[in-house]
Write a protein that holds these residues in place. Structure first.
Motif, PDB file in Angstrom:
ATOM      1  N   GLU A 101       2.808  15.190  -0.420  1.00  0.00           N
ATOM      2  CA  GLU A 101       2.145  13.891  -0.313  1.00  0.00           C
ATOM      3  C   GLU A 101       3.160  12.797   0.006  1.00  0.00           C
ATOM      4  O   GLU A 101       2.901  11.920   0.836  1.00  0.00           O
ATOM      5  N   SER A 152       1.403   6.952  -6.852  1.00  0.00           N
ATOM      6  CA  SER A 152       0.341   7.845  -7.320  1.00  0.00           C
ATOM      7  C   SER A 152       0.437   9.265  -6.742  1.00  0.00           C
ATOM      8  O   SER A 152      -0.315  10.146  -7.172  1.00  0.00           O
ATOM      9  N   ALA A 153       1.336   9.499  -5.806  1.00  0.00           N
ATOM     10  CA  ALA A 153       1.466  10.832  -5.198  1.00  0.00           C
ATOM     11  C   ALA A 153       1.846  11.860  -6.259  1.00  0.00           C
ATOM     12  O   ALA A 153       2.745  11.631  -7.067  1.00  0.00           O
ATOM     13  N   GLU A 166       0.827  -1.207   0.000  1.00  0.00           N
ATOM     14  CA  GLU A 166       0.000   0.000   0.000  1.00  0.00           C
ATOM     15  C   GLU A 166       0.865   1.262   0.000  1.00  0.00           C
ATOM     16  O   GLU A 166       0.550   2.244  -0.670  1.00  0.00           O
ATOM     17  N   ILE A 167       1.960   1.236   0.736  1.00  0.00           N
ATOM     18  CA  ILE A 167       2.896   2.377   0.741  1.00  0.00           C
ATOM     19  C   ILE A 167       3.444   2.580  -0.671  1.00  0.00           C
ATOM     20  O   ILE A 167       3.487   3.704  -1.165  1.00  0.00           O
ATOM     21  N   ARG A 168       3.864   1.505  -1.315  1.00  0.00           N
ATOM     22  CA  ARG A 168       4.400   1.614  -2.676  1.00  0.00           C
ATOM     23  C   ARG A 168       3.332   2.145  -3.638  1.00  0.00           C
ATOM     24  O   ARG A 168       3.616   2.979  -4.493  1.00  0.00           O
ATOM     25  N   ARG A 169       2.100   1.690  -3.490  1.00  0.00           N
ATOM     26  CA  ARG A 169       1.015   2.166  -4.356  1.00  0.00           C
ATOM     27  C   ARG A 169       0.785   3.661  -4.152  1.00  0.00           C
ATOM     28  O   ARG A 169       0.656   4.429  -5.106  1.00  0.00           O
ATOM     29  N   ARG A 170       0.747   4.089  -2.897  1.00  0.00           N
ATOM     30  CA  ARG A 170       0.532   5.509  -2.601  1.00  0.00           C
ATOM     31  C   ARG A 170       1.678   6.368  -3.112  1.00  0.00           C
ATOM     32  O   ARG A 170       1.448   7.462  -3.653  1.00  0.00           O
ATOM     33  N   LEU A 171       2.905   5.892  -2.958  1.00  0.00           N
ATOM     34  CA  LEU A 171       4.051   6.653  -3.461  1.00  0.00           C
ATOM     35  C   LEU A 171       3.996   6.775  -4.982  1.00  0.00           C
ATOM     36  O   LEU A 171       4.344   7.810  -5.544  1.00  0.00           O
ATOM     37  N   SER A 197      -3.696   8.137   4.090  1.00  0.00           N
ATOM     38  CA  SER A 197      -4.107   8.791   2.841  1.00  0.00           C
ATOM     39  C   SER A 197      -5.329   9.643   3.118  1.00  0.00           C
ATOM     40  O   SER A 197      -6.055   9.425   4.097  1.00  0.00           O
ATOM     41  N   LYS A 198      -5.595  10.603   2.246  1.00  0.00           N
ATOM     42  CA  LYS A 198      -6.770  11.471   2.435  1.00  0.00           C
ATOM     43  C   LYS A 198      -8.042  10.634   2.412  1.00  0.00           C
ATOM     44  O   LYS A 198      -8.959  10.872   3.179  1.00  0.00           O
ATOM     45  N   ILE A 226       3.422  10.445   3.379  1.00  0.00           N
ATOM     46  CA  ILE A 226       3.472   8.975   3.344  1.00  0.00           C
ATOM     47  C   ILE A 226       4.641   8.488   4.192  1.00  0.00           C
ATOM     48  O   ILE A 226       4.491   7.591   5.023  1.00  0.00           O
TER      49      ILE A 226
END
Length: 161
Positions: A143, A137-138, A130-135, A153-154, A147
């Motif tokens: 953002e 798409s940031a 999930e961290i990799r996914r958020r990074l 996340s928002k 992370i």
């Protein structure tokens, strides 16, 4: 030790230009010099130390992550920079997959224990898909800092999934 404590907006590259292992490391070091986070007089020495480390075994640890690191007896504190590549970098990673996230850090020789703590904290964080996914798409530096600071996340903060 949180990676957010080692980074700032000026130590984040949202889209790296390099597509290969060594040019990516040079790009990150040159970025540190350009944003005055690393004295230009240390550039060649630090690159030489990183080169020796990379020749031992690639710091492309898998899951699209590379963690190049080296020591310097001329630094007083840990210096870090984060680079992201949507295209992926051929980093000669252990899993032979392209690297999308590079966290390069330099540690004062006198603080060897910080090297192990920092490496462990980074590796632990990047095992989280999930961290990799958020990074990935940031869209902004802040953002990414959020992370790394462990902020939700928002969508999660608003109760959405």
């Amino acid at each position: 030790m949180k990676l957010a404590n080692l980074l700032s907006s000026d130590r984040i590259i949202l889209e790296m230009a390099a597509g290969e292992h060594w040019p990516a490391i040079v790009e990150l070091i040159d970025h540190l010099v350009a944003c005055s986070s690393l004295d230009a007089s240390l550039r060649d020495e630090v690159l030489a130390a990183l080169k020796i480390r990379e020749e031992q075994v690639s710091t492309g640890v898998g899951h699209g992550v590379a963690i190049p690191h080296a020591f310097s007896d001329k630094l007083d504190k840990v210096v870090a920079v984060f680079g992201r590549s949507k295209e992926g970098i051929d980093f000669e990673a252990l899993d032979q997959r392209p690297v999308h996230f590079v966290i390069l850090f330099l540690v004062p020789k006198k603080d060897y224990h910080l090297h192990l703590q920092t490496l462990a904290a980074i590796a632990k964080m990047f095992t989280n898909v999930e961290i990799r996914r958020r990074l990935a798409s940031a869209g902004q530096h802040q953002e990414i800092l959020d992370i790394f600071a462990g902020k939700p996340s928002k969508a999660a903060a608003n109760g959405a999934s």
